[in-house]
Scaffold this active site. Structure first.
Site, PDB file in Angstrom:
ATOM      1  N   GLU A  52       0.837  -1.199   0.000  1.00  0.00           N
ATOM      2  CA  GLU A  52       0.000   0.000   0.000  1.00  0.00           C
ATOM      3  C   GLU A  52       0.878   1.257   0.000  1.00  0.00           C
ATOM      4  OE1 GLU A  52       0.044  -2.627   2.024  1.00  0.00           O
ATOM      5  OE2 GLU A  52      -1.800  -2.791   3.207  1.00  0.00           O
ATOM      6  N   ALA A 154      10.067 -36.969  -7.837  1.00  0.00           N
ATOM      7  CA  ALA A 154       9.997 -37.281  -9.261  1.00  0.00           C
ATOM      8  C   ALA A 154      10.010 -38.791  -9.378  1.00  0.00           C
ATOM      9  CB  ALA A 154      11.205 -36.690  -9.973  1.00  0.00           C
ATOM     10  N   TRP A 170      18.706 -39.352 -14.869  1.00  0.00           N
ATOM     11  CA  TRP A 170      17.661 -38.603 -14.187  1.00  0.00           C
ATOM     12  C   TRP A 170      16.313 -39.255 -14.409  1.00  0.00           C
ATOM     13  CZ3 TRP A 170      19.515 -35.042 -10.994  1.00  0.00           C
ATOM     14  CH2 TRP A 170      20.741 -34.479 -11.274  1.00  0.00           C
ATOM     15  N   ARG A 207      20.250 -23.138  -7.952  1.00  0.00           N
ATOM     16  CA  ARG A 207      21.306 -22.766  -8.906  1.00  0.00           C
ATOM     17  C   ARG A 207      20.955 -21.525  -9.723  1.00  0.00           C
ATOM     18  NH1 ARG A 207      21.968 -27.857  -6.773  1.00  0.00           N
ATOM     19  NH2 ARG A 207      21.328 -29.069  -8.579  1.00  0.00           N
ATOM     20  N   GLU A 292      12.126 -33.031   0.190  1.00  0.00           N
ATOM     21  CA  GLU A 292      12.604 -33.765  -0.990  1.00  0.00           C
ATOM     22  C   GLU A 292      12.999 -35.199  -0.671  1.00  0.00           C
ATOM     23  OE1 GLU A 292      14.804 -32.150  -4.132  1.00  0.00           O
ATOM     24  OE2 GLU A 292      14.157 -30.085  -3.846  1.00  0.00           O
ATOM     25  N   GLY A 294      13.928 -38.888   1.455  1.00  0.00           N
ATOM     26  CA  GLY A 294      13.372 -39.999   0.696  1.00  0.00           C
ATOM     27  C   GLY A 294      12.068 -40.536   1.281  1.00  0.00           C
ATOM     28  N   SER A 300       6.822 -40.571   7.129  1.00  0.00           N
ATOM     29  CA  SER A 300       6.553 -40.184   8.514  1.00  0.00           C
ATOM     30  C   SER A 300       5.979 -38.762   8.579  1.00  0.00           C
ATOM     31  CB  SER A 300       7.777 -40.394   9.412  1.00  0.00           C
ATOM     32  OG  SER A 300       8.664 -39.337   9.305  1.00  0.00           O
TER      33      SER A 300
HETATM   34  C1  AOF Z   1       4.135  -7.164   4.445  1.00  0.00           C
HETATM   35  N1  AOF Z   1       3.899  -6.573   3.265  1.00  0.00           N
HETATM   36  O1  AOF Z   1       2.615  -5.438   1.844  1.00  0.00           O
HETATM   37  C2  AOF Z   1       1.727  -6.013   3.939  1.00  0.00           C
HETATM   38  C3  AOF Z   1       1.955  -6.656   5.189  1.00  0.00           C
HETATM   39  O2  AOF Z   1       7.366  -7.311   9.321  1.00  0.00           O
HETATM   40  P1  AOF Z   1       6.590  -6.027   9.175  1.00  0.00           P
HETATM   41  O3  AOF Z   1       6.753  -5.096  10.285  1.00  0.00           O
HETATM   42  O4  AOF Z   1       6.872  -5.399   7.817  1.00  0.00           O
HETATM   43  O5  AOF Z   1       5.025  -6.416   9.187  1.00  0.00           O
HETATM   44  C4  AOF Z   1       4.602  -7.562   8.557  1.00  0.00           C
HETATM   45  C5  AOF Z   1       3.099  -7.727   8.743  1.00  0.00           C
HETATM   46  O6  AOF Z   1       2.388  -6.662   8.132  1.00  0.00           O
HETATM   47  C6  AOF Z   1       2.572  -8.982   8.068  1.00  0.00           C
HETATM   48  O7  AOF Z   1       2.617 -10.091   8.937  1.00  0.00           O
HETATM   49  C7  AOF Z   1       1.144  -8.626   7.755  1.00  0.00           C
HETATM   50  O8  AOF Z   1       0.349  -8.870   8.904  1.00  0.00           O
HETATM   51  C8  AOF Z   1       1.161  -7.108   7.563  1.00  0.00           C
HETATM   52  N2  AOF Z   1       0.978  -6.698   6.149  1.00  0.00           N
HETATM   53  N3  AOF Z   1       3.183  -7.213   5.387  1.00  0.00           N
HETATM   54  O9  AOF Z   1       5.238  -7.682   4.676  1.00  0.00           O
HETATM   55  C9  AOF Z   1       2.741  -5.970   2.956  1.00  0.00           C
HETATM   56  N4  AOF Z   1       0.555  -5.407   3.657  1.00  0.00           N
HETATM   57 ZN    ZN Z   2       1.205  -2.509   5.974  1.00  0.00          ZN
END
Ligand code: AOF
Ligand code: ZN
Length: 361
Positions: A52, A154, A170, A207, A292, A294, A300
């Site tokens: 945002e 795979a 492979w 890689r 990945e 085995g 498990s």
């Molecule tokens: C994001 N990206 O675009 C939005 C998020 O680790 P912080 O302080 O940046 O906060 C992360 C939290 O912010 C995330 O767990 C989620 O709840 C909220 N929104 N986070 O990294 C974003 N909009």
């Molecule tokens: Zn935010």
């Protein structure tokens, strides 16, 4: 454009962050005024501005009364960056359309409440299911406190992961193997059992983009990991955990000196307690794991209900052999009705191979 189409655009933007945001979500945002997109943004990498804020800061036009589409509920907490609700209110956005609500307890509904209290109209649930699917890792990690586990293997058309003598290079073609490299970029951790290391001496790196190497996790009950294997030799460059139960102190010291982080996590039977191990890894911010193999470790993990997604690559060839290994071994289930079934299955072709992927019900 409809509100679903704007949200679809926001989803597409969010996906450009795939592989770079963990353990945070991928988020995309579109700002619309008078039927025209005036700004776009996404969460580009962990620790960076949220979608945002990126969208709103990139816009030079008057945003008063505009509509903002965002795939995840805007945050309202001071984290690594200031709250997104602040900037949405400051720019006098008129209406906010949200894909999925945030499960982060710091946000969870509070983001919406703050926007509404500021007089902004909020509509939730736009393409909600799709928005939750895109962030299946984030929601699982937030809601369950465990890493999201994707089991990848795979096999030949007759269900073998190697010939009876062990040769496996492979099973699938180049296109499938290139996609596996992509998956290694998308997941934070990569897990194998000791038998896979002893048989293949793998590196388990990405890689195509070495800066996106997953953290390696080896389940090795008796600490058999050879000091001269590729994983140990590269443990200073690529973070490596080894989960074990018992070991000679000397071997422990040698592995630690090589840069390996040891985790002693025995269960009552003297095996690695995989469910406790996953909890520990979640505490280490590992939100997702590519499993990945085995066959024993796969079995498990599946039996304990720890596998969330399956990627099964199937090559159109037959090798036979009653002793040839298969992707899931262990005891197996007793009847077909008890099988682990997949939902939301997708069938994709890579070269001559088929990929079947889906969520474990
Ligand atoms: C994001 N990206 O675009 C939005 C998020 O680790 P912080 O302080 O940046 O906060 C992360 C939290 O912010 C995330 O767990 C989620 O709840 C909220 N929104 N986070 O990294 C974003 N909009
Ligand atoms: Zn935010």
């Amino acid at each position: 454009m409809t509100k679903e189409e704007y949200m679809q655009r926001a989803i597409e933007l969010s996906l450009k962050g795939r592989g770079y945001t963990a353990p945070n979500p991928m988020v995309g945002c579109v700002v619309v005024k008078d039927g025209r997109i005036i700004a776009e943004g996404l969460h580009e990498h962990y620790g960076g501005f949220h979608a945002e804020r990126n969208a709103l800061l990139s816009c030079n036009e008057d945003m008063r009364g505009a509509e903002l589409y965002v795939t995840l509920e805007p945050c309202c907490h001071h984290g690594q960056t200031p709250p997104c609700t602040d900037i949405i209110i400051e720019k006098q956005i008129g209406k906010v359309y949200i894909g999925a609500m945030d499960s982060n307890p710091l946000v969870a509904g509070k983001g919406v409440r703050i926007l509404r209290e500021a007089g902004i109209t909020v509509e939730t649930g736009i393409l909600e299911e799709r928005c939750r699917e895109v962030n299946e890792v984030f929601f699982h990690y937030m809601e369950k406190g465990l890493p999201f586990v994707a089991m990848k293997y795979a096999m030949t058309l007759d269900g073998k992961i190697a010939c009876a003598n062990g040769d496996s290079k492979w099973v699938t073609g180049e296109e499938s193997r290139a996609y596996v490299q992509q998956l290694r970029k998308y997941y934070t951790g990569i897990m194998v059992g000791i038998n896979t290391v002893l048989a293949d001496d793998p590196l388990l790196t990405c890689r195509t983009e070495p800066s996106c190497n997953p953290k390696r996790i080896v389940c090795d009950t008796h600490l058999q990991l050879p000091l001269d294997c590729q994983i140990v030799r590269t443990a200073r460059e690529v973070f490596t955990y080894v989960a074990y139960c018992d070991a000679e102190p000397e071997k422990q010291r040698a592995l630690e000196a090589a840069g390996i982080k040891l985790l002693c996590i025995p269960d009552r039977q003297g095996q690695v307690d995989v469910s406790l191990l996953l909890k520990r890894l979640a505490e280490e911010q590992i939100d997702s794991i590519l499993l990945e193999g085995g066959g024993t470790l796969n079995a498990s993990m599946l039996k304990q209900g720890m596998v969330n997604r399956v990627y099964a690559f199937i090559a159109p060839k037959l090798v036979g052999g009653a002793k040839a290994r298969s992707p899931v071994e262990g005891e197996g289930v007793d009847n077909m009705a008890g099988a682990f079934a997949l939902k939301q299955t997708v069938y994709q072709q890579f070269g001559e191979d088929l990929l079947v992927t889906g969520i474990v019900k």
